[in-house]
Design an enzyme around this catalytic site. Structure first.
Site, PDB file in Angstrom:
ATOM      1  N   LYS B 138       4.525   3.645  -5.114  1.00 45.83           N
ATOM      2  CA  LYS B 138       4.102   4.839  -4.371  1.00 45.83           C
ATOM      3  C   LYS B 138       3.768   4.456  -2.932  1.00 45.83           C
ATOM      4  CE  LYS B 138      -0.057   3.489  -3.871  1.00 45.83           C
ATOM      5  NZ  LYS B 138      -0.551   3.210  -2.525  1.00 45.83           N
ATOM      6  N   TYR B 223      -3.796   8.572  -3.504  1.00 42.33           N
ATOM      7  CA  TYR B 223      -4.540   8.477  -4.765  1.00 42.33           C
ATOM      8  C   TYR B 223      -5.429   9.697  -4.977  1.00 42.33           C
ATOM      9  CZ  TYR B 223      -3.164   3.619  -5.561  1.00 42.33           C
ATOM     10  OH  TYR B 223      -2.451   2.481  -5.805  1.00 42.33           O
TER      11      TYR B 223
END
Lengths: 372, 372
Positions: B138, B223
């Site tokens: 990511k 996140y």
């Protein structure tokens, strides 16, 4: 305390004490915990005998330097009950038609206005014109225009105007502020204030735009806003805000249910705040600096405030907020003492200017520059 | 592990083992903690041998169903070191010029792309065209357009595309998600994700717009964003965002230092998130519902994740995130297993669409409607 009073009333007083004491006397005796004064005593009349007024009156029974001596109310039965409970003499009891005559009462120093938000302006200005100092419950008014009028009126009348910011006297809050002032957190970077609860009774005045001037932001969100200012220790230069409404029946037009707002400060610190009438468990502050942090939960409830910093738990004494507030306000009004965090009309006005901007940002969707 | 290896290398291996084993053999023996497989084993080549690649490779030594078998790197010395450390045969080593030949290598199932963000698109599409499944770290790419191209390319090549969302396999995170699915928090009202750290080396690729595609939001703020989605359990319908920059030298044009963003969900739940490269102590999740809450701190760090709900502390096993991730991904890729929280390309693409909107909101100051 309620159950104890109930017991005393039912089983003891009617038979023994009542014949010998006036109502205002017997009730005061078992209730009061008034301390020996340490300096001049501030003589307070409370205007507005609702739930929070009662909380303040109860807390004042333990004050050293402030004393509840008068009431102003539109409900005769409430006045009678307060006279009985707190020993308030008839000559210090007023209603909204005659309270301007308080001008001629030398036994009252200050009027503490605890009426619905939208009435604060007229009540504060009325008390000021009667030559009395004024304490006004937060929010000081429903917008900055009103707030400015109140500040001006008190200045003109040469009386002091304070706002009931009880957290400004809470020992654990003050410890965090002192640590920040001492640089113990380093450069302050972030504050987060989550303040809210589930609003109960849909018919309460706090959900009536005419009386409340808004919704959760006016009542509980203001703690996050005011907290952002006293925790960061700067005045914000911009604000953005977003409203969410899940129950438009309960929270009508102009009554905000949930508002998220963000503040930017000159140092580059930012704040993220939540104001809500529809969530539980929301009484949380978090202050983050380069060298350390503080977190409090509960952070602004009636106490005890619980919290810790990077150095460990906050262990300052647990106090009844309103007791300490009123003792300290006695020193501010009667002796010109300066609190660590201001509680004057200008302080209240700053919050109102930001509240105006928050509502403006909600409507426009734009970032609003602030000059407070 | 490092000191144990150091000891073994200095005092035992040179004298006894080295003459009898190739370098790639002796190093693997003392290092590997490979478990007995429970099902088919996913054979992984890691592309990009930097800090996080090393962390994944180390964690994989404890995997039951995934095995590091190959590398792709532009730095021959790194390849040599990895061969030695992890026992990787020469035939499974590639560079960026020849890695398309991996197509002809039957001993590699999947390429795990752990290169700088801006290179993900080409690397993922390259691996897909070579017929290999792909795991991409990511953020999946630097914008939704790239993300869509990657999803399309993998679909066309009939390979699976997964994103390295290690938190989707973390036991305490999953416990909170399961509790939410069981209704144990009641109606979800609020999520807060504070994610950040102080970025160190100003010359790292993460602070280079060309390679990172942005700043803190791409790296750590994601996140909070991804967490908002898996903790609330809905897809957001709007986002607002505000940027603050205190160090424009370190955080150049296009590299965000601090962004606050807010999300609104169809149910009326809201999220308040902070993404920053300039604060410490920021690894906090808070989920609030009508019946209860969860709070985690640390919430997305490498572990252990610590947290509690209204029912008490989270006590699920502490794991090495990347070990569990790779074992679970083996099941997804080889056996078609369905994880509780998706980790496929579409999942990565949703985050990219919201990231695009966050940057758009920062620029325009407007609330952006989302369709993810």
């Amino acid at each position: 305390m309620d159950s104890r009073r109930g017991f005393l009333q039912k089983f003891i007083l009617p038979a023994i004490t009542l014949p010998f004491l006036p109502v205002s006397g017997w009730a005061k005796a078992p209730f009061s915990t008034q301390q020996t004064p340490q300096g001049p005593v501030l003589r307070v009349a409370i205007m507005g005998l609702g739930g929070y007024g009662t909380r303040v009156a109860d807390a004042m029974q333990a004050c050293k330097n402030a004393k509840l001596v008068g009431v102003i109310s539109g409900t005769p039965s409430k006045i009678k009950a307060w006279q009985a409970k707190y020993g308030i003499p008839e000559k210090n009891c007023y209603n909204y038609e005659n309270y301007h005559q308080i001008k001629n009462n030398p036994d009252i120093d200050v009027v503490y206005v605890i009426t619905p938000n939208a009435l604060h302006r007229d009540h504060v200005i009325g008390a000021a014109k009667a030559g009395k100092h004024v304490i006004c419950e937060k929010p000081m008014a429903i917008n900055a225009k009103q707030g400015q009028e109140m500040v001006d009126a008190c200045k003109q009348a040469k009386v002091k105007l304070l706002v009931g910011y009880r957290m400004h006297f809470e020992p654990r809050t003050l410890e965090v502020i002192k640590m920040r002032n001492n640089g113990e957190f380093g450069k302050i970077r972030f504050f987060q204030g989550l303040c809210g609860f589930k609003a109960g009774d849909p018919n309460q005045w706090r959900l009536n735009k005419e009386l409340a001037g808004g919704g959760a932001l006016m009542d509980i969100g203001i703690y996050a806003l005011n907290g952002a200012r006293y925790m960061v220790g700067e005045e914000p230069v911009w604000v953005t805000a977003q409203e969410t409404k899940t129950d438009p029946v309960k929270f009508k037009e102009g009554v905000d249910e949930t508002i998220q707002f963000q503040l930017g400060f000159p140092s580059g610190a930012v704040a993220s705040c939540l104001s809500t009438y529809s969530m539980n468990n929301l009484d949380r502050f978090f202050l983050n600096g380069d060298k350390g942090f503080a977190e409090m939960q509960p952070s602004t409830g009636y106490g005890p405030i619980e919290g810790r910093t990077h150095k460990g738990p906050l262990t300052q004494p647990v106090v009844t907020h309103q007791t300490v507030q009123m003792d300290e306000m006695a020193g501010i009004i009667l002796e010109g003492k300066q609190p660590l965090v201001p509680v004057d009309g200008e302080e209240g006005l700053r919050d109102l200017k930001i509240i105006d901007a928050i509502y403006q940002s909600v409507k426009s969707g734009q970032k609003i520059k602030l000059q407070v």
